[in-house]
Structure formats: C-alpha cells, structure tokens
Design a protein around this motif. Structure first.
Motif, mmCIF file in Angstrom:
data_model
loop_
_atom_site.group_PDB
_atom_site.id
_atom_site.type_symbol
_atom_site.label_atom_id
_atom_site.label_comp_id
_atom_site.label_asym_id
_atom_site.label_seq_id
_atom_site.Cartn_x
_atom_site.Cartn_y
_atom_site.Cartn_z
ATOM 1 N N LEU A 140 0.830 -1.205 0.000
ATOM 2 C CA LEU A 140 0.000 0.000 0.000
ATOM 3 C C LEU A 140 0.866 1.258 0.000
ATOM 4 O O LEU A 140 0.530 2.250 -0.654
ATOM 5 C CB LEU A 140 -0.938 -0.017 1.206
ATOM 6 C CG LEU A 140 -2.079 -1.031 1.105
ATOM 7 C CD1 LEU A 140 -2.795 -1.175 2.438
ATOM 8 C CD2 LEU A 140 -3.071 -0.639 0.018
ATOM 9 N N GLU A 141 1.977 1.207 0.688
ATOM 10 C CA GLU A 141 2.905 2.341 0.678
ATOM 11 C C GLU A 141 3.443 2.580 -0.736
ATOM 12 O O GLU A 141 3.540 3.731 -1.194
ATOM 13 C CB GLU A 141 4.049 2.069 1.647
ATOM 14 C CG GLU A 141 5.001 3.243 1.848
ATOM 15 C CD GLU A 141 6.043 2.945 2.908
ATOM 16 O OE1 GLU A 141 6.265 3.802 3.783
ATOM 17 O OE2 GLU A 141 6.651 1.850 2.874
ATOM 18 N N LYS A 142 3.746 1.493 -1.437
ATOM 19 C CA LYS A 142 4.232 1.601 -2.823
ATOM 20 C C LYS A 142 3.143 2.186 -3.725
ATOM 21 O O LYS A 142 3.410 3.070 -4.552
ATOM 22 C CB LYS A 142 4.646 0.215 -3.321
ATOM 23 C CG LYS A 142 5.208 0.193 -4.737
ATOM 24 C CD LYS A 142 5.648 -1.223 -5.108
ATOM 25 C CE LYS A 142 6.200 -1.287 -6.527
ATOM 26 N NZ LYS A 142 6.604 -2.679 -6.891
ATOM 27 N N THR A 143 1.907 1.731 -3.563
ATOM 28 C CA THR A 143 0.793 2.276 -4.340
ATOM 29 C C THR A 143 0.627 3.766 -4.075
ATOM 30 O O THR A 143 0.490 4.578 -5.003
ATOM 31 C CB THR A 143 -0.516 1.532 -3.982
ATOM 32 O OG1 THR A 143 -0.365 0.137 -4.277
ATOM 33 C CG2 THR A 143 -1.690 2.091 -4.777
ATOM 34 N N GLY A 144 0.651 4.143 -2.799
ATOM 35 C CA GLY A 144 0.480 5.543 -2.430
ATOM 36 C C GLY A 144 1.562 6.444 -2.990
ATOM 37 O O GLY A 144 1.293 7.601 -3.346
ATOM 38 N N LYS A 145 2.765 5.917 -3.098
ATOM 39 C CA LYS A 145 3.870 6.714 -3.645
ATOM 40 C C LYS A 145 3.567 7.168 -5.070
ATOM 41 O O LYS A 145 3.798 8.338 -5.423
ATOM 42 C CB LYS A 145 5.166 5.882 -3.624
ATOM 43 C CG LYS A 145 6.365 6.603 -4.240
ATOM 44 C CD LYS A 145 7.646 5.780 -4.078
ATOM 45 C CE LYS A 145 7.653 4.553 -4.960
ATOM 46 N NZ LYS A 145 8.967 3.849 -4.922
ATOM 47 N N TYR A 146 3.004 6.270 -5.882
ATOM 48 C CA TYR A 146 2.714 6.629 -7.276
ATOM 49 C C TYR A 146 1.489 7.549 -7.380
ATOM 50 O O TYR A 146 1.435 8.423 -8.262
ATOM 51 C CB TYR A 146 2.546 5.374 -8.125
ATOM 52 C CG TYR A 146 3.864 4.676 -8.372
ATOM 53 C CD1 TYR A 146 4.776 5.198 -9.283
ATOM 54 C CD2 TYR A 146 4.221 3.540 -7.667
ATOM 55 C CE1 TYR A 146 6.004 4.590 -9.501
ATOM 56 C CE2 TYR A 146 5.446 2.916 -7.868
ATOM 57 C CZ TYR A 146 6.332 3.452 -8.786
ATOM 58 O OH TYR A 146 7.567 2.854 -8.980
ATOM 59 N N VAL A 147 0.525 7.367 -6.493
ATOM 60 C CA VAL A 147 -0.609 8.297 -6.466
ATOM 61 C C VAL A 147 -0.117 9.712 -6.149
ATOM 62 O O VAL A 147 -0.516 10.688 -6.800
ATOM 63 C CB VAL A 147 -1.664 7.840 -5.438
ATOM 64 C CG1 VAL A 147 -2.723 8.921 -5.229
ATOM 65 C CG2 VAL A 147 -2.320 6.538 -5.895
ATOM 66 N N LEU A 148 0.777 9.829 -5.180
ATOM 67 C CA LEU A 148 1.320 11.151 -4.832
ATOM 68 C C LEU A 148 2.188 11.725 -5.946
ATOM 69 O O LEU A 148 2.231 12.945 -6.136
ATOM 70 C CB LEU A 148 2.099 11.068 -3.521
ATOM 71 C CG LEU A 148 1.229 10.931 -2.258
ATOM 72 C CD1 LEU A 148 2.101 10.635 -1.037
ATOM 73 C CD2 LEU A 148 0.401 12.188 -2.024
ATOM 74 N N ARG A 149 2.855 10.867 -6.694
ATOM 75 C CA ARG A 149 3.627 11.368 -7.848
ATOM 76 C C ARG A 149 2.687 11.985 -8.883
ATOM 77 O O ARG A 149 2.988 13.031 -9.455
ATOM 78 C CB ARG A 149 4.458 10.240 -8.460
ATOM 79 C CG ARG A 149 5.675 9.864 -7.621
ATOM 80 C CD ARG A 149 6.524 8.800 -8.296
ATOM 81 N NE ARG A 149 7.715 8.495 -7.503
ATOM 82 C CZ ARG A 149 8.639 7.607 -7.841
ATOM 83 N NH1 ARG A 149 8.516 6.920 -8.984
ATOM 84 N NH2 ARG A 149 9.682 7.394 -7.063
ATOM 85 N N ALA A 150 1.559 11.337 -9.108
ATOM 86 C CA ALA A 150 0.585 11.899 -10.051
ATOM 87 C C ALA A 150 0.052 13.236 -9.537
ATOM 88 O O ALA A 150 -0.096 14.199 -10.307
ATOM 89 C CB ALA A 150 -0.562 10.922 -10.263
#
Length: 316
Positions: A140-150
């Motif tokens: 989930l931390e990995k998923t959140g990282k890409y959401v924040l990049r967007a």
C-alpha cells in the motif's frame, strides 16, 4: 458529483505519455471536486488480500483479555490494539463502534526515526498476522507513492516531490473490526463523520454499503468500490498543503439496517503520513488573489499531535 470516479494506476505506470497524463488529469479533477477515487491497478494481489482478511479475522476473534495485552499505554494508540469505543471523531462525544489494530513504519535499525516512532507490536499467538500485515503495509505504501507522484504533477510540482517526505514516513495500516450491534446504538455509529489527518488514505474493504462521502452540496453518497479497487481519498495534511485545491472530504461509516446488526464489518485503511518535520505550509503555486492562504503554517508532526489529542487518543 453523485458517484466516486474510478481510475487505473496502470495508466500512470505505462510508458505512454498520453495515458500517464490521462491519469493525472482524472485523479486531479476527482480530488478537486470530491476528494475520493476508486483505484484499480494497485500493487495488492488477491492472495495477499485474502491472507490479510483471514489473519485480521483471526486476531479480532481472540478473547478480549488476549487482545487487551496488546494495548500499549502512553503511545496514543499508534501501535498495537485499540479497544472498542475508545476513538471519538472530532466534535462527537460518543465513541465509534469499532476496535482496531495499528501496524506502523518498518525502519532500518540505523534510521534516525527509531527513537521517534513506537515499535511495532508482535502478536505471539498469530505469527502470520505480523508477516502478512508487513507485506500489505509495504504494497500500500508503494501504491500511495505513485498516487502522490501523479498529484505532484497535477499541482505543478516535480514528480518526485513527495518521495523525500513519505520515505520512512509515519504511516499507519489500520485493520478495523466493526462488531455486530447487540443493542440500540444511542446515536453512536461505526465511524462518525470525519476527515482524515494524513496526506492520503488507501482503503481496503469498501466493497459493501456503509462508507458514505459528503459531496459539496452537503449530500451523503455511497462510496462502494469494485472487488479489485481501493478507495483513496485526500487527507487534511494534503488539503492544507495544497491550500484546499485538493479536497479533504468528510466521510463516515453508517450502521447497517437493523436486519444486518448481527454481522461484523471489516475495513483496512492505510493512512499515508509524511515524516514529522515536513512543512505543511501552503504551496506557493496554490495561493493567489482568488485563493488566499487559508491555514497557519505548521509541520506534519505538530498537526498530528493536535489531532490525536482531539480524537482522545492522547490525553493531556
């Protein structure tokens, strides 16, 4: 807006610039208009999700006295077990009808945050509970990282802007059990109307009715994810940092119809927090004559402490 938009992270991760920009536009629009999206294409696989729910149900089925030994005093509920009815939403007097567990950040032994974060609590009766919790936390931390990049790109920032703040951030994975309702709740609900504290929240377990989101007209709408989707919303920290360009939306978990009072509900949010020294001051490009600065300057650590006191988890 009457329905939560659905987006696919695989668009952002693709090598196609048009698909990537499509994702940035879609999630940016959704977070400006309602603050929630349903996300496909995340990093959780079905086997991990099934294993986690199995272990979570095993834990909450333990005797109350067993669970209570994992309730750690003096840390504001940041790790381990928090008993039924102990958390109260801001502005409410009744405790929420839930019990929950907290997994926290997994640090290297030489991390400077070792002295700041409480240690994770190991459940000796259920060794797989600890292992599966860690794996889920990291996906989930990995998923959140890409959401924040967007969202960085949507806000006109460098794509990796948030990376430095969420690496070793004070994020929390919270398996929640809403037990069967055994008597008239007397105005208490499973989770009273609230906004989240953190940057973004990634929620597992929004596949059935219960979670509701308040749109800008003040109407409550059901937020129901498909089986392969996470529900992801903006938290107050990100809303402050973007000067409310991205909306932190009030939401709640309502009690089921009386005929379903005898059933449990499980949901598992991942609250993505930055490191405590991150400044939440309004971004310069989110402030202008038409959008004056709305909040005083603060840091993530100061703001978190303030909110934990309001929730009743830190006593002063």
């Amino acid at each position: 807006m009457e329905k939560i938009p659905s987006v696919d992270l695989r668009d952002f991760l693709s090598d196609n610039p048009e698909r990537k920009q499509k994702f940035v536009n879609e999630i940016g629009k959704a977070y400006e208009e309602i603050g929630f999206v349903a996300l496909k294409g995340h990093f959780l696989d079905d086997a991990l999700v099934e294993a986690l729910y199995h272990e979570v149900q095993n834990f909450f089925s333990l005797p109350v006295e067993t669970k209570q030994k994992y309730e750690i005093p003096g840390i504001g509920g940041q790790r381990g077990y928090v008993g039924f009815g102990k958390e109260t939403a801001k502005g409410f007097k009744k405790g929420d009808l839930k019990e929950f567990w907290h997994f926290g950040q997994y640090l290297d032994e030489n991390s400077k945050y070792q002295s700041e974060y409480p240690e994770n609590v190991e459940v000796t009766e259920l060794p797989k509970f600890n292992e599966v919790g860690k794996q889920t936390y990291q996906m989930l931390e990995k998923t959140g990282k890409y959401v924040l990049r967007a969202l960085s790109l949507h806000l006109g920032l460098e794509e990796n802007y948030f990376d430095q703040y969420i690496a070793e951030g004070n994020s929390i994975l919270r398996p929640i059990h809403y037990p069967p309702i055994t008597q008239e709740p007397d105005d208490a609900v499973r989770a009273a109307a609230h906004g989240d504290i953190n940057l973004i929240t990634l929620l597992m377990g929004a596949q059935g009715k219960g979670l509701q989101v308040q749109n800008h007209n003040g109407d409550w709408i059901d937020a129901i994810a498909e089986a392969d989707e996470l529900m992801i919303n903006v938290g107050d920290m990100l809303s402050r940092h973007s000067n409310n360009k991205l909306k932190s939306t009030i939401h709640r978990v309502v009690n089921p119809p009386r005929e379903l009072w005898g059933t449990s509900r499980y949901s598992i949010p991942f609250f993505m927090h930055p490191v405590s020294e991150m400044k939440l001051d309004a971004l310069e490009n989110c402030v202008d004559d038409n959008h004056p600065k709305l909040y005083p300057d603060t840091t993530a650590g100061e703001y978190l402490r303030e909110r934990l006191i309001e929730l009743g988890l830190i006593k002063i």
